[in-house]
Design an enzyme around this catalytic site. Sequence first.
Site, short mmCIF file in Angstrom:
data_model
loop_
_atom_site.label_atom_id
_atom_site.label_comp_id
_atom_site.label_asym_id
_atom_site.label_seq_id
_atom_site.Cartn_x
_atom_site.Cartn_y
_atom_site.Cartn_z
N GLU A 85 0.83 -1.21 0.00
CA GLU A 85 0.00 0.00 0.00
C GLU A 85 0.86 1.26 0.00
O GLU A 85 0.48 2.30 -0.55
CB GLU A 85 -0.94 0.00 1.22
CG GLU A 85 -1.98 -1.08 1.19
CD GLU A 85 -3.05 -0.84 0.13
OE1 GLU A 85 -2.71 -0.94 -1.07
OE2 GLU A 85 -4.19 -0.55 0.50
N THR A 110 -6.19 6.77 -4.25
CA THR A 110 -6.12 6.89 -2.79
C THR A 110 -5.16 8.00 -2.40
O THR A 110 -5.41 8.77 -1.47
CB THR A 110 -5.67 5.54 -2.19
OG1 THR A 110 -6.60 4.54 -2.60
CG2 THR A 110 -5.63 5.57 -0.67
N1 LIG Z 1 -1.79 -5.27 -7.94
C1 LIG Z 1 -2.40 -4.09 -8.07
N2 LIG Z 1 -3.74 -4.04 -8.11
C2 LIG Z 1 -4.39 -2.86 -8.25
N3 LIG Z 1 -3.78 -1.66 -8.37
C3 LIG Z 1 -2.43 -1.66 -8.33
C4 LIG Z 1 -1.69 -2.86 -8.16
N4 LIG Z 1 -0.38 -2.53 -8.14
C5 LIG Z 1 -0.30 -1.20 -8.30
N5 LIG Z 1 -1.53 -0.66 -8.42
C6 LIG Z 1 -1.84 0.76 -8.61
O1 LIG Z 1 -2.55 1.21 -7.45
C7 LIG Z 1 -3.47 2.21 -7.81
C8 LIG Z 1 -4.83 1.81 -7.25
O2 LIG Z 1 -4.76 1.75 -5.87
P1 LIG Z 1 -5.61 2.71 -4.96
O3 LIG Z 1 -5.47 4.11 -5.47
O4 LIG Z 1 -5.22 2.44 -3.55
O5 LIG Z 1 -7.10 2.24 -5.25
P2 LIG Z 1 -7.91 1.01 -4.70
O6 LIG Z 1 -8.95 1.62 -3.83
O7 LIG Z 1 -8.58 0.40 -5.85
O8 LIG Z 1 -6.98 0.12 -4.01
C9 LIG Z 1 -3.50 2.30 -9.32
O9 LIG Z 1 -2.70 3.41 -9.70
C10 LIG Z 1 -2.81 1.02 -9.75
O10 LIG Z 1 -2.10 1.14 -10.97
N1 LIG Z 2 -7.73 4.29 4.90
C1 LIG Z 2 -7.42 4.43 3.50
C2 LIG Z 2 -8.20 3.37 2.75
C3 LIG Z 2 -8.05 3.46 1.25
O1 LIG Z 2 -8.86 2.44 0.68
P1 LIG Z 2 -8.92 2.20 -0.90
O2 LIG Z 2 -9.84 1.04 -1.06
O3 LIG Z 2 -9.46 3.44 -1.49
O4 LIG Z 2 -7.53 1.89 -1.33
C4 LIG Z 2 -7.86 5.83 3.06
O5 LIG Z 2 -9.01 6.15 3.32
O6 LIG Z 2 -7.06 6.56 2.49
#
Ligand SMILES: Nc1ncnc2c1ncn2[C@@H]1O[C@H](COP(=O)(O)OP(=O)(O)O)[C@@H](O)[C@H]1O
Ligand SMILES: N[C@@H](CCOP(=O)(O)O)C(=O)O
Length: 293
Positions: free
Chosen positions: A120, A168
């Site tokens: 993350e 995020t």
């Molecule tokens: N294995 C993965 N699965 C999904 N997203 C990934 C992965 N590895 C890297 N990413 C990147 O993480 C970002 C999505 O994560 P995030 O913003 O936390 O959203 P989510 O709520 O869907 O987790 C995108 O930019 C994506 O390219």
């Molecule tokens: N606590 C984090 C949780 C993000 O969750 P995601 O499903 O959007 O990756 C935040 O709120 O930033």
Amino acid sequence: MLTVRAPATSANLGSGFDVFGVALGTPADVVRVERAPETTITVTGTGSQYIPEDPDKNTVGAVVDALDAPARIRIDKGVRPSSGLGSSAASAAAAAVALNELYDRGFTRKELVPIAAEGEAIVSGEAHADNVAPSILGGFTVATADGVTQVDASIPLVACLPEAVISTRDARNVVPEYAHMNDVVDTVGNAATLTVGMARNDPDLVGRGMEDEIVTPERSKLIDGYDRVRDAALEAGATGVTVSGAGPGMLAACYRGDRQAIASAMVDAFDAVGVEARAYQTTVGDGARLYRE
Ligand SMILES: Nc1ncnc2c1ncn2[C@@H]1O[C@H](COP(=O)(O)OP(=O)(O)O)[C@@H](O)[C@H]1O
Ligand SMILES: N[C@@H](CCOP(=O)(O)O)C(=O)O
């Protein structure tokens, strides 16, 4: 070869920013691993075109490093990226469970939580564990600096996902740096109410405890139609509605018999503001599941 199915998750639940999370019965990522001298990652499935296969940029790569477990890794995405449904976490959670087994590292499920959270940090800048904890352990989880507490729960839920993208990292930038004491007191009360609701499987307490006056008001401004969709879900019987994770997904708690009506109401309300959406009618579910092939 080992295969792990790790579920989508919904973090925060309003009052538990960066602390609360639930595993969703559906959707899920499926990750397959085989030992290899060097790590390679291939990604298929929903939104795979937006996910890097470079191990330095994929959440799974951080897990490989943390476990010192090089592998040929295939990720089949069921959880759309940038959804607020823990997409990046689902892959990391699945990889942590799979690679721990593949290399016989001997970590317990709870010990795998901070390892998966390293993924993350790659995407959001912080190793928050509130998505990886429920994806690995299932149920409702409380992730703090001291560790994770988990309870099994079976609260019916509707997760509604609009055709929009919020990273995020961006959504963390709108989180206020300070809060008024009266908002903090209200939020602590709501978080406690929600926790009791999960322990008692009481959708009314869970829904009431999803209220939050600190983070959600700022985050909800990033979602087109949020107020309309929330009102529609409540009208259709939801006991509580909030932003799922960092959004744009939205989460409603409810009684089982109201799920269908709530799902339709949320999708229709998004449609009324010109946003296509889909809804998952689900329940707080199990954690990552391992299969040997
Ligand atoms: N294995 C993965 N699965 C999904 N997203 C990934 C992965 N590895 C890297 N990413 C990147 O993480 C970002 C999505 O994560 P995030 O913003 O936390 O959203 P989510 O709520 O869907 O987790 C995108 O930019 C994506 O390219
Ligand atoms: N606590 C984090 C949780 C993000 O969750 P995601 O499903 O959007 O990756 C935040 O709120 O930033």
